[in-house]
Every structure is written in structure tokens, then in C-alpha cells.
Design a protein around this motif. Structure first.
Motif, PDB file in Angstrom:
ATOM      1  N   LYS A  41       0.833  -1.235   0.045  1.00  0.00           N
ATOM      2  CA  LYS A  41       0.045   0.090  -0.111  1.00  0.00           C
ATOM      3  C   LYS A  41       1.004   1.258  -0.050  1.00  0.00           C
ATOM      4  O   LYS A  41       0.492   2.087  -0.635  1.00  0.00           O
ATOM      5  CB  LYS A  41      -0.902   0.098   1.204  1.00  0.00           C
ATOM      6  N   GLY A  42       1.982   1.157   0.897  1.00  0.00           N
ATOM      7  CA  GLY A  42       2.761   2.615   0.998  1.00  0.00           C
ATOM      8  C   GLY A  42       2.067   3.401   2.142  1.00  0.00           C
ATOM      9  O   GLY A  42       0.755   3.344   2.110  1.00  0.00           O
ATOM     10  N   HIS A  43       2.978   3.996   2.674  1.00  0.00           N
ATOM     11  CA  HIS A  43       2.430   5.098   3.669  1.00  0.00           C
ATOM     12  C   HIS A  43       3.514   5.945   4.249  1.00  0.00           C
ATOM     13  O   HIS A  43       4.747   5.761   4.045  1.00  0.00           O
ATOM     14  CB  HIS A  43       2.071   4.147   5.105  1.00  0.00           C
ATOM     15  N   PHE A  44       2.824   7.037   4.845  1.00  0.00           N
ATOM     16  CA  PHE A  44       3.692   7.745   5.689  1.00  0.00           C
ATOM     17  C   PHE A  44       3.665   7.334   7.181  1.00  0.00           C
ATOM     18  O   PHE A  44       2.718   6.595   7.420  1.00  0.00           O
ATOM     19  CB  PHE A  44       3.381   9.674   5.750  1.00  0.00           C
ATOM     20  N   HIS A  45       4.697   7.650   7.869  1.00  0.00           N
ATOM     21  CA  HIS A  45       4.375   7.397   9.285  1.00  0.00           C
ATOM     22  C   HIS A  45       3.750   8.448   9.822  1.00  0.00           C
ATOM     23  O   HIS A  45       3.820   9.658   9.429  1.00  0.00           O
ATOM     24  CB  HIS A  45       5.807   7.178  10.025  1.00  0.00           C
ATOM     25  N   ILE A  46       2.742   8.027  10.877  1.00  0.00           N
ATOM     26  CA  ILE A  46       1.907   8.954  11.349  1.00  0.00           C
ATOM     27  C   ILE A  46       2.854  10.153  12.092  1.00  0.00           C
ATOM     28  O   ILE A  46       2.560  11.352  11.747  1.00  0.00           O
ATOM     29  CB  ILE A  46       0.806   8.343  12.553  1.00  0.00           C
ATOM     30  N   GLN A  47       3.896   9.801  12.894  1.00  0.00           N
ATOM     31  CA  GLN A  47       4.845  10.802  13.425  1.00  0.00           C
ATOM     32  C   GLN A  47       5.804  10.879  12.209  1.00  0.00           C
ATOM     33  O   GLN A  47       6.809  10.001  11.799  1.00  0.00           O
ATOM     34  CB  GLN A  47       5.666  10.122  14.553  1.00  0.00           C
ATOM     35  N   ARG A  48       5.392  11.929  11.468  1.00  0.00           N
ATOM     36  CA  ARG A  48       6.375  12.111  10.208  1.00  0.00           C
ATOM     37  C   ARG A  48       7.931  11.844  10.246  1.00  0.00           C
ATOM     38  O   ARG A  48       8.472  11.832   9.293  1.00  0.00           O
ATOM     39  CB  ARG A  48       6.010  13.404   9.552  1.00  0.00           C
ATOM     40  N   ASP A  49       8.473  12.341  11.485  1.00  0.00           N
ATOM     41  CA  ASP A  49      10.012  12.294  11.458  1.00  0.00           C
ATOM     42  C   ASP A  49      10.649  10.968  11.774  1.00  0.00           C
ATOM     43  O   ASP A  49      11.594  10.920  12.004  1.00  0.00           O
ATOM     44  CB  ASP A  49      10.514  13.341  12.491  1.00  0.00           C
ATOM     45  N   ARG A  50       9.630   9.864  11.761  1.00  0.00           N
ATOM     46  CA  ARG A  50      10.087   8.712  12.325  1.00  0.00           C
ATOM     47  C   ARG A  50      10.735   7.994  11.019  1.00  0.00           C
ATOM     48  O   ARG A  50      10.327   7.880   9.974  1.00  0.00           O
ATOM     49  CB  ARG A  50       9.298   7.697  12.877  1.00  0.00           C
ATOM     50  N   SER A  51      12.045   7.517  11.051  1.00  0.00           N
ATOM     51  CA  SER A  51      13.004   6.882   9.936  1.00  0.00           C
ATOM     52  C   SER A  51      12.641   5.278  10.038  1.00  0.00           C
ATOM     53  O   SER A  51      12.370   4.847  10.869  1.00  0.00           O
ATOM     54  CB  SER A  51      14.247   7.394  10.118  1.00  0.00           C
ATOM     55  N   GLU A  52      13.262   4.817   9.024  1.00  0.00           N
ATOM     56  CA  GLU A  52      13.174   3.472   8.846  1.00  0.00           C
ATOM     57  C   GLU A  52      14.198   2.884   8.102  1.00  0.00           C
ATOM     58  O   GLU A  52      14.790   3.447   7.164  1.00  0.00           O
ATOM     59  CB  GLU A  52      12.033   2.956   8.386  1.00  0.00           C
TER      60      GLU A  52
ATOM     61  N   ILE B  98      11.306   3.058  14.393  1.00  0.00           N
ATOM     62  CA  ILE B  98      10.968   3.493  15.808  1.00  0.00           C
ATOM     63  C   ILE B  98       9.761   3.091  15.951  1.00  0.00           C
ATOM     64  O   ILE B  98       8.706   3.420  15.291  1.00  0.00           O
ATOM     65  CB  ILE B  98      11.368   4.907  15.686  1.00  0.00           C
ATOM     66  N   ALA B  99       9.373   2.415  17.089  1.00  0.00           N
ATOM     67  CA  ALA B  99       8.133   1.619  17.279  1.00  0.00           C
ATOM     68  C   ALA B  99       7.071   2.511  17.764  1.00  0.00           C
ATOM     69  O   ALA B  99       5.822   2.173  17.437  1.00  0.00           O
ATOM     70  CB  ALA B  99       8.336   0.670  18.363  1.00  0.00           C
ATOM     71  N   ASP B 100       7.087   3.759  17.699  1.00  0.00           N
ATOM     72  CA  ASP B 100       5.890   4.717  17.828  1.00  0.00           C
ATOM     73  C   ASP B 100       5.450   5.327  16.569  1.00  0.00           C
ATOM     74  O   ASP B 100       4.635   6.428  16.458  1.00  0.00           O
ATOM     75  CB  ASP B 100       6.099   5.830  18.875  1.00  0.00           C
ATOM     76  N   ALA B 101       6.133   4.938  15.355  1.00  0.00           N
ATOM     77  CA  ALA B 101       5.929   5.930  14.034  1.00  0.00           C
ATOM     78  C   ALA B 101       4.428   5.677  13.776  1.00  0.00           C
ATOM     79  O   ALA B 101       4.141   6.787  13.205  1.00  0.00           O
ATOM     80  CB  ALA B 101       6.730   4.979  12.962  1.00  0.00           C
ATOM     81  N   GLY B 102       3.826   4.807  13.835  1.00  0.00           N
ATOM     82  CA  GLY B 102       2.248   4.411  13.254  1.00  0.00           C
ATOM     83  C   GLY B 102       2.300   4.706  11.822  1.00  0.00           C
ATOM     84  O   GLY B 102       3.407   5.065  11.058  1.00  0.00           O
ATOM     85  N   HIS B 103       1.296   4.284  11.241  1.00  0.00           N
ATOM     86  CA  HIS B 103       1.288   4.117   9.636  1.00  0.00           C
ATOM     87  C   HIS B 103      -0.119   4.936   9.114  1.00  0.00           C
ATOM     88  O   HIS B 103      -0.934   4.533   9.385  1.00  0.00           O
ATOM     89  CB  HIS B 103       1.019   2.783   9.327  1.00  0.00           C
ATOM     90  N   ASP B 104       0.408   5.986   8.546  1.00  0.00           N
ATOM     91  CA  ASP B 104      -0.562   6.751   7.861  1.00  0.00           C
ATOM     92  C   ASP B 104      -0.807   6.232   6.231  1.00  0.00           C
ATOM     93  O   ASP B 104      -0.216   6.597   5.440  1.00  0.00           O
ATOM     94  CB  ASP B 104      -0.346   8.160   7.739  1.00  0.00           C
ATOM     95  N   TYR B 105      -1.760   5.397   6.183  1.00  0.00           N
ATOM     96  CA  TYR B 105      -2.327   5.031   4.948  1.00  0.00           C
ATOM     97  C   TYR B 105      -3.219   5.833   3.977  1.00  0.00           C
ATOM     98  O   TYR B 105      -3.040   5.900   2.872  1.00  0.00           O
ATOM     99  CB  TYR B 105      -3.039   3.621   4.898  1.00  0.00           C
ATOM    100  N   GLN B 106      -3.821   6.662   4.845  1.00  0.00           N
ATOM    101  CA  GLN B 106      -4.897   7.445   4.192  1.00  0.00           C
ATOM    102  C   GLN B 106      -4.524   8.639   3.324  1.00  0.00           C
ATOM    103  O   GLN B 106      -5.326   8.704   2.391  1.00  0.00           O
ATOM    104  CB  GLN B 106      -5.856   8.300   5.458  1.00  0.00           C
TER     105      GLN B 106
END
Ligand code: PAN
Ligand code: ZN
Length: 184
Positions: free
Chosen positions: A81-92, A148-156
Motif C-alpha cells: 500500500k505504502g504509507h507515511f509514518h503518522i509521526q512524520r519524522d520517524r525513520s526506517e 522506531i516503534a511509535d511511528a504509526g502508519h498513515d495509509y489514508q
């Protein structure tokens, strides 16, 4: 006292299988409705995410493997799907284990970067970059991710806007082409 006890997981470096399997999510074609340019038919498995769950705080590192099957929907390669992290500054980081893929990253301003994803690649995805992987080969694309585990996934945001480019089957393999439906 620390919050967590140390633990070990076995990662099969070829198949991506984790032992023990703790948290497995499957996404099939109907789950990806609205993500491909065409409406997919059937309910084929597209990818499996196997996670190593930890508390979703900024003190922990979340890890998972993704196994993305080969295939396409009207020439558009199977993709996440692809996503931004909800916490936008979280890297991966992604570590490629098998298969042949492309990692498409896009900023909210519409800049994009496409990087190879295959056995041995280590992709760094800085904060602020949406990310989607596409399988451009004939074998499953397998990679390990840590973030980083609190990143969250913004699919919307991706559901609404899409990515600036599509990864399409082309004469010589994969073509990266502008997405006519990209909503600026
Ligand atoms: C990855 C992805 C995984 C599946 O672990 O979650 O590859 O992609 P979607 O989440 O976009 O369906 C990751 O980037 N985690 O943050
Ligand atoms: Zn991510």
C-alpha cells in the motif's frame, strides 16, 4: 527494572520466515482496492507482513519481514500500500533478503526517489518520506524492516493522493512513469 526482557527471533534469510511467528498480517488483492490504477480481480495473496511486536514507544525498535509476491494488475507490479509514518519524522531501514524490487519514496511536496531493493541492499528511509515497495521480478520480494516503534502508519494520505510515480511492466523490465492520478 527495565521494561522488557531480551529475546531472540530466528529469521530465515531466504524466505523471510520468522520463528516464532508472532504477528502475521496478509494483504490480498481486495485489500488493495483503490491503490492500483485498475480495479484488481480475484483475491490473490499480494503480501505478508510478519512482525516482532514490541511496545509502540519511541524507546523501542519495531521489526518485521515483508514477503511480496510476484505479479501485476494490468501491468502495474504488485506493491505494498505504502504509507507515511503518522509521526512524520520517524525513520526506517529496509534490508533486502531476496527477489528484485524497487522502493519508491515520496515527500509530501511530491519529490520522489526510487531505489533498488534486493538481497544485500540496505535502504535508509528518512523521516518525512512515504515508502512503497514493488516486486519487479518473478520471485517473491523479501525484506526486513526496522523502525522506531511509535511511528504509526498513515495509509489514508496515500489512499487519497497516491504516489507521484507508478512502477509498470515495460519492455526491458520495469518502467517508472508519472502517475496520472496523483493528487497534488
Ligand atoms: C513495512 C511495511 C510493509 C507493508 O514494514 O509496513 O512492507 O507495507 P504497507 O504497510 O505499506 O502495507 C514498513 O514500512 N513499516 O513501517
Ligand atoms: Zn514504514
Amino acid at each position: 527494572m527495565p521494561d522488557l526482557n531480551p529475546f531472540t527471533t530466528l529469521l530465515n534469510l531466504t524466505s523471510g520466515r520468522l520463528d516464532p511467528e508472532r504477528n502475521v498480517v496478509e494483504r490480498r488483492l481486495p485489500d488493495l482496492k483503490g491503490y492500483f490504477q485498475s480495479v484488481p480481480a480475484g483475491d490473490d495473496l499480494v503480501y505478508t507482513i510478519s512482525g516482532i511486536p514490541v511496545p509502540e514507544t519511541n524507546s523501542e525498535v519495531m521489526c518485521s519481514t515483508t514477503v511480496l509476491e510476484p505479479g501485476n494488475v494490468d501491468g502495474e507490479f504488485y506493491m505494498t500500500k505504502g504509507h507515511f509514518h503518522i509521526q512524520r519524522d520517524r525513520s526506517e531501514i529496509y534490508i533486502g533478503l531476496g527477489g528484485e524490487g524497487l522502493l519508491v519514496m515520496a515527500s509530501e511536496a511530491g519529490e520522489y526517489v526510487v531505489e533498488p531493493l534486493r538481497r544485500g541492499t540496505v535502504n535508509y528511509i528518512p523521516g518525512g518520506w512515504a515508502h512503497r515497495s514493488a516486486n519487479i521480478g518473478s520471485e517473491p520480494l523479501v525484506f526486513f524492516a526496522a523502525y522506531i516503534a511509535d511511528a504509526g502508519h498513515d495509509y489514508q494520505t496515500i489512499e487519497l493522493r497516491g504516489f507521484p510515480v507508478l512502477v509498470m511492466r515495460g519492455e526491458g523490465g520495469a518502467d517508472v512513469v508519472p502517475n496520472p492520478s496523483y493528487a497534488v
